[in-house]
Design a protein around this motif. Sequence first.
Motif, PDB file in Angstrom:
ATOM      1  N   SER A  35       7.468  12.041   8.554  1.00  0.00           N
ATOM      2  CA  SER A  35       9.105  12.096   9.013  1.00  0.00           C
ATOM      3  C   SER A  35       9.748  12.830   7.617  1.00  0.00           C
ATOM      4  CB  SER A  35       9.441  10.719   8.642  1.00  0.00           C
ATOM      5  OG  SER A  35      10.338  10.011   8.320  1.00  0.00           O
ATOM      6  N   ALA A  36      11.009  13.337   8.570  1.00  0.00           N
ATOM      7  CA  ALA A  36      11.544  13.267   7.717  1.00  0.00           C
ATOM      8  C   ALA A  36      11.996  12.695   6.214  1.00  0.00           C
ATOM      9  CB  ALA A  36      12.659  14.528   8.439  1.00  0.00           C
TER      10      ALA A  36
ATOM     11  N   HIS B  81       8.905  14.237   1.934  1.00  0.00           N
ATOM     12  CA  HIS B  81       9.685  14.856   2.122  1.00  0.00           C
ATOM     13  C   HIS B  81      10.422  15.384   1.079  1.00  0.00           C
ATOM     14  CE1 HIS B  81      13.462  16.462   3.329  1.00  0.00           C
ATOM     15  NE2 HIS B  81      12.860  17.692   3.989  1.00  0.00           N
ATOM     16  N   ALA B  82      10.495  14.139   0.240  1.00  0.00           N
ATOM     17  CA  ALA B  82      11.948  14.412  -1.185  1.00  0.00           C
ATOM     18  C   ALA B  82      10.901  14.755  -2.228  1.00  0.00           C
ATOM     19  CB  ALA B  82      12.273  12.996  -1.444  1.00  0.00           C
ATOM     20  N   ILE B  83       9.776  14.060  -1.932  1.00  0.00           N
ATOM     21  CA  ILE B  83       9.058  14.997  -3.080  1.00  0.00           C
ATOM     22  C   ILE B  83       8.527  16.282  -3.277  1.00  0.00           C
ATOM     23  CG2 ILE B  83       6.143  14.831  -4.226  1.00  0.00           C
ATOM     24  CD1 ILE B  83       6.572  11.871  -3.144  1.00  0.00           C
ATOM     25  N   ASN B  84       7.760  17.236  -1.715  1.00  0.00           N
ATOM     26  CA  ASN B  84       7.684  18.283  -1.206  1.00  0.00           C
ATOM     27  C   ASN B  84       9.259  19.411  -1.784  1.00  0.00           C
ATOM     28  OD1 ASN B  84       5.154  18.423  -0.599  1.00  0.00           O
ATOM     29  ND2 ASN B  84       5.203  17.774   1.352  1.00  0.00           N
ATOM     30  N   ARG B  85      10.490  18.731  -1.098  1.00  0.00           N
ATOM     31  CA  ARG B  85      11.177  19.617  -1.384  1.00  0.00           C
ATOM     32  C   ARG B  85      11.606  19.531  -3.146  1.00  0.00           C
ATOM     33  NH1 ARG B  85      15.186  22.374  -1.391  1.00  0.00           N
ATOM     34  NH2 ARG B  85      16.808  22.142  -0.006  1.00  0.00           N
ATOM     35  N   ARG B  86      11.591  19.175  -3.715  1.00  0.00           N
ATOM     36  CA  ARG B  86      11.570  19.226  -4.692  1.00  0.00           C
ATOM     37  C   ARG B  86      10.380  20.238  -6.072  1.00  0.00           C
ATOM     38  NH1 ARG B  86      12.612  13.156  -5.482  1.00  0.00           N
ATOM     39  NH2 ARG B  86      10.200  13.463  -6.062  1.00  0.00           N
TER      40      ARG B  86
ATOM     41  N   ILE C 279       0.894  -1.300   0.056  1.00  0.00           N
ATOM     42  CA  ILE C 279       0.282  -0.079  -0.143  1.00  0.00           C
ATOM     43  C   ILE C 279       0.865   0.973  -0.394  1.00  0.00           C
ATOM     44  CG2 ILE C 279      -1.485   1.494   0.914  1.00  0.00           C
ATOM     45  CD1 ILE C 279      -3.313  -1.103   2.652  1.00  0.00           C
ATOM     46  N   GLU C 280       1.979   1.066   0.960  1.00  0.00           N
ATOM     47  CA  GLU C 280       2.701   2.688   0.720  1.00  0.00           C
ATOM     48  C   GLU C 280       3.669   2.623  -0.607  1.00  0.00           C
ATOM     49  OE1 GLU C 280       7.161   3.656   3.489  1.00  0.00           O
ATOM     50  OE2 GLU C 280       4.765   2.646   4.483  1.00  0.00           O
ATOM     51  N   MET C 281       3.630   1.867  -1.074  1.00  0.00           N
ATOM     52  CA  MET C 281       4.515   1.535  -2.296  1.00  0.00           C
ATOM     53  C   MET C 281       4.030   1.798  -2.909  1.00  0.00           C
ATOM     54  SD  MET C 281       5.963  -1.661  -2.225  1.00  0.00           S
ATOM     55  CE  MET C 281       6.261  -2.080  -4.071  1.00  0.00           C
ATOM     56  N   VAL C 282       2.244   1.661  -2.739  1.00  0.00           N
ATOM     57  CA  VAL C 282       1.426   2.400  -4.644  1.00  0.00           C
ATOM     58  C   VAL C 282       1.158   3.818  -3.464  1.00  0.00           C
ATOM     59  CG1 VAL C 282      -1.154   2.429  -5.453  1.00  0.00           C
ATOM     60  CG2 VAL C 282       0.674   0.397  -4.571  1.00  0.00           C
ATOM     61  N   LEU C 283       0.738   4.430  -3.040  1.00  0.00           N
ATOM     62  CA  LEU C 283       1.239   5.546  -1.729  1.00  0.00           C
ATOM     63  C   LEU C 283       1.997   6.819  -2.438  1.00  0.00           C
ATOM     64  CD1 LEU C 283      -0.953   7.527  -0.699  1.00  0.00           C
ATOM     65  CD2 LEU C 283      -0.043   6.239   1.459  1.00  0.00           C
ATOM     66  N   THR C 284       3.120   6.265  -2.291  1.00  0.00           N
ATOM     67  CA  THR C 284       4.470   6.344  -3.490  1.00  0.00           C
ATOM     68  C   THR C 284       4.625   7.112  -4.567  1.00  0.00           C
ATOM     69  OG1 THR C 284       6.023   5.938  -1.532  1.00  0.00           O
ATOM     70  CG2 THR C 284       6.625   6.686  -3.042  1.00  0.00           C
ATOM     71  N   ALA C 285       3.746   6.347  -4.945  1.00  0.00           N
ATOM     72  CA  ALA C 285       3.781   6.854  -6.846  1.00  0.00           C
ATOM     73  C   ALA C 285       2.594   7.576  -6.881  1.00  0.00           C
ATOM     74  CB  ALA C 285       3.323   5.265  -6.745  1.00  0.00           C
ATOM     75  N   ARG C 286       1.293   7.287  -6.133  1.00  0.00           N
ATOM     76  CA  ARG C 286       0.730   8.273  -6.379  1.00  0.00           C
ATOM     77  C   ARG C 286       1.244   9.304  -6.196  1.00  0.00           C
ATOM     78  NH1 ARG C 286      -2.027  11.246  -9.381  1.00  0.00           N
ATOM     79  NH2 ARG C 286      -4.006  11.962  -9.160  1.00  0.00           N
ATOM     80  N   CYS C 287       1.455   9.979  -5.054  1.00  0.00           N
ATOM     81  CA  CYS C 287       2.053  10.797  -4.727  1.00  0.00           C
ATOM     82  C   CYS C 287       3.442  11.909  -5.550  1.00  0.00           C
ATOM     83  CB  CYS C 287       3.081  10.588  -3.140  1.00  0.00           C
ATOM     84  SG  CYS C 287       1.701  11.012  -1.694  1.00  0.00           S
ATOM     85  N   GLN C 288       4.458  11.336  -6.032  1.00  0.00           N
ATOM     86  CA  GLN C 288       5.179  11.519  -7.358  1.00  0.00           C
ATOM     87  C   GLN C 288       4.853  11.939  -8.196  1.00  0.00           C
ATOM     88  OE1 GLN C 288       6.864   7.611  -7.344  1.00  0.00           O
ATOM     89  NE2 GLN C 288       8.512   8.062  -6.378  1.00  0.00           N
ATOM     90  N   GLU C 289       3.181  11.704  -8.851  1.00  0.00           N
ATOM     91  CA  GLU C 289       2.211  12.221 -10.028  1.00  0.00           C
ATOM     92  C   GLU C 289       2.241  13.783  -9.245  1.00  0.00           C
ATOM     93  OE1 GLU C 289       1.038   8.122 -11.658  1.00  0.00           O
ATOM     94  OE2 GLU C 289      -0.232   9.228 -10.067  1.00  0.00           O
ATOM     95  N   ILE C 290       1.495  13.855  -7.616  1.00  0.00           N
ATOM     96  CA  ILE C 290       0.888  14.880  -6.968  1.00  0.00           C
ATOM     97  C   ILE C 290       2.320  16.032  -7.307  1.00  0.00           C
ATOM     98  CG2 ILE C 290      -0.003  15.786  -5.220  1.00  0.00           C
ATOM     99  CD1 ILE C 290      -1.838  13.673  -4.489  1.00  0.00           C
ATOM    100  N   GLY C 291       3.165  15.338  -6.645  1.00  0.00           N
ATOM    101  CA  GLY C 291       4.817  16.119  -6.648  1.00  0.00           C
ATOM    102  C   GLY C 291       4.635  16.809  -8.121  1.00  0.00           C
ATOM    103  N   ALA C 292       4.767  16.037  -9.558  1.00  0.00           N
ATOM    104  CA  ALA C 292       5.326  16.421 -10.454  1.00  0.00           C
ATOM    105  C   ALA C 292       4.359  17.154 -11.066  1.00  0.00           C
ATOM    106  CB  ALA C 292       4.957  14.809 -11.739  1.00  0.00           C
TER     107      ALA C 292
ATOM    108  N   TRP D 160       8.612  21.001   7.994  1.00  0.00           N
ATOM    109  CA  TRP D 160       7.095  21.731   9.027  1.00  0.00           C
ATOM    110  C   TRP D 160       6.451  21.845   8.098  1.00  0.00           C
ATOM    111  CZ3 TRP D 160       5.129  26.415   7.977  1.00  0.00           C
ATOM    112  CH2 TRP D 160       4.110  27.131   9.468  1.00  0.00           C
ATOM    113  N   LEU D 161       6.947  22.309   6.993  1.00  0.00           N
ATOM    114  CA  LEU D 161       5.760  22.804   6.162  1.00  0.00           C
ATOM    115  C   LEU D 161       4.784  21.141   5.512  1.00  0.00           C
ATOM    116  CD1 LEU D 161       4.445  25.342   3.974  1.00  0.00           C
ATOM    117  CD2 LEU D 161       5.968  24.335   2.545  1.00  0.00           C
ATOM    118  N   GLN D 162       5.289  20.388   5.481  1.00  0.00           N
ATOM    119  CA  GLN D 162       5.130  19.031   5.344  1.00  0.00           C
ATOM    120  C   GLN D 162       3.399  18.682   6.190  1.00  0.00           C
ATOM    121  OE1 GLN D 162       7.443  16.061   3.724  1.00  0.00           O
ATOM    122  NE2 GLN D 162       6.615  14.858   5.304  1.00  0.00           N
ATOM    123  N   ASP D 163       4.405  19.256   7.567  1.00  0.00           N
ATOM    124  CA  ASP D 163       3.300  18.546   9.055  1.00  0.00           C
ATOM    125  C   ASP D 163       2.425  19.706   8.700  1.00  0.00           C
ATOM    126  OD1 ASP D 163       4.702  17.670   9.503  1.00  0.00           O
ATOM    127  OD2 ASP D 163       6.078  18.574  11.063  1.00  0.00           O
TER     128      ASP D 163
END
Length: 207
Positions: free
Chosen positions: A123-124, A129-134, A58-71, A161-164
Motif C-alpha cells: 500500500s502507498a 512506503h514511508a520507510i522506503n521513501r527515506r 503483530i503489525e506494530m512489531v513488524l513496523t518497528a522491525r521495518c523501521q530498524e531495517i530502514g534506518a 512500484w519499487l516496494q512492490d
Amino acid sequence: MAVKADTQEDPLHRITIAARRLFAEQGVAATRLEDVAREAAMSRQYLYRFVSGRDEVIEMVLTARCQEIGAALEERAHHKAGDELEPALVDHIVAGIQMGHDPEFSYLAEALDRTRLTRFLVSAHSPLHAINRRAFGPFLARAVAADILRTDVSVDAMVVWLQDVMTMLTGRDDLDEQALRVTVRDFILPSLLVPAPGRRSSRRGDA
C-alpha cells in the motif's frame, strides 16, 4: 520480566516492546494478548484501548522491525553518497531485497493475516512506503540533480512500484546475489532512470 510501568511512556510503545520480547521468546502463536498486557504492566482492558486485536499488535512489531531495517538502509545510503550513482543504486536495491530475509521480519510476516500483510507490503499508505521513501530518497534526489530520473511519474509512485518489485524479489529463492544484481541492473534500473543528456544508453540492443 514485565515492562516497568511509566505514565510518561507511550502505551503503544510499551505494547510494542512487550509483544516483541514475547514473540521472540515464546513465538507469535503462543503469545496471547493477556501475556502482552502483563508484560507491558497494564490490564488487558487498558491494552484494548489502544489496539483492536492480535493482528494489530503483530503489525506494530513488524513496523518497528521495518523501521530498524530502514534506518540501516538510510545509514548505508549516507555512506554511499560519494559512489557512482547507478552502481550504488543497484547495490542499495539488492541490499534492501536481502534485508527482507531478516528472520524476525519473516516470522512476523508469516504470522500476520494475509490481507493485512498485503496492505502493509504494497500500500502507498503503509509504514513501509514511508520507510522506503527515506531509504531511497538520497539516490532519487541525486538522479533528479543529474537529470536522469523519469519525470512522467511521481517519486512517490516510483517508491510504491519499487516496494512492490522488491517484495516480489524477496520471495525469489532461486536467485543468488549475482543473478539478483543482473535483474536489478537490467530491468529495475532502466524503469527508474533515463539516459543522462549526451550519454549513450548502456542498455543491451543499442548499437
